[in-house]
Design an enzyme around this catalytic site. Sequence first.
Site, PDB file in Angstrom:
ATOM      1  N   THR A  15       0.846  -1.188   0.000  1.00  0.00           N
ATOM      2  CA  THR A  15       0.000   0.000   0.000  1.00  0.00           C
ATOM      3  C   THR A  15       0.886   1.244   0.000  1.00  0.00           C
ATOM      4  OG1 THR A  15      -0.188   0.158   2.418  1.00  0.00           O
ATOM      5  CG2 THR A  15      -1.792  -1.241   1.259  1.00  0.00           C
ATOM      6  N   GLY A  16       0.393   2.297  -0.632  1.00  0.00           N
ATOM      7  CA  GLY A  16       1.210   3.500  -0.759  1.00  0.00           C
ATOM      8  C   GLY A  16       2.475   3.229  -1.549  1.00  0.00           C
ATOM      9  N   GLY A  17       2.321   2.578  -2.684  1.00  0.00           N
ATOM     10  CA  GLY A  17       3.482   2.110  -3.440  1.00  0.00           C
ATOM     11  C   GLY A  17       3.928   3.010  -4.570  1.00  0.00           C
ATOM     12  N   SER A 139       6.968   3.726  12.947  1.00  0.00           N
ATOM     13  CA  SER A 139       7.840   4.898  12.921  1.00  0.00           C
ATOM     14  C   SER A 139       8.576   5.001  14.241  1.00  0.00           C
ATOM     15  CB  SER A 139       7.054   6.183  12.676  1.00  0.00           C
ATOM     16  OG  SER A 139       7.892   7.325  12.835  1.00  0.00           O
ATOM     17  N   TYR A 152       0.649  12.075  15.125  1.00  0.00           N
ATOM     18  CA  TYR A 152       1.349  11.117  14.261  1.00  0.00           C
ATOM     19  C   TYR A 152       1.981  10.013  15.097  1.00  0.00           C
ATOM     20  CZ  TYR A 152       4.882   9.272  11.054  1.00  0.00           C
ATOM     21  OH  TYR A 152       5.681   8.439  10.297  1.00  0.00           O
TER      22      TYR A 152
END
Length: 251
Positions: A15-17, A139, A152
């Site tokens: 995803t988000g590629g 993260s 975030y």
Amino acid sequence: MTRSLRLADKTALITGGTSGIGLATARRFIEEGARVAITGTSADKLAAAKAALGDVLTIQADAGDAAAQAAVATALRDAFGHLDAVFLNAGVADFRPLEGWDEEGIDRTFATNVKGPLLLVQALLPILSNPASIVLNGSINARLGKPNSIVYAASKAALISMARTLSGELIGRGIRVNTISPGPVTTPIYSKLGLSDAQLAGMKDYLIGAIPAGRFGDPVEIADAVVHLASDESRYTVGAELIIDGGMSNI
């Protein structure tokens, strides 16, 4: 001697590629023999990624839209039949001081970084192989307590916690779940923060000063770690968090 491909005959979703870590990982998966699908919100960026990668399935989907996750799973079932590896990479990075947050911004961050990935895993369950591997992109911000990252960091902490719980719930089905937690990496994400060139330069100097390795990471360095976790060579790795931050969290 010819090196064997680590993802030969595997099907994979990233995803988000379309850029940054996602694009680099898609390229490495293809190099290692996988059939790859990528998602992205922009048709133009998906087309550009397909031109760069070659034989890849592109699916336009918003990672924060609940209904879209079932559509992604349907597209993968129709194209591949089953899925061996998943890299849940799509996410949003929104940095603001505490007083700058509103409900809409908080909801958007958690929808994209937490709710969407959870619903996508749920939707993919019927087509995940046994064995299969899921890798979530966390993260290092979840561990650092840096100013302006409260929402975030909280969303990524939730994602990391979710990975640990999923690893226990899904291992009985042969599905391994692990997390990578990158530090600062050279990707287009910084250009989306709404900062001036001078502010960006100052931020990068500050971050580099906090990284013992003395530099940002390269997307390929993150992609190589995802290849390892997606491949059978990590078949005994379950519920782990791999921190890739140049030593940033050690000081």
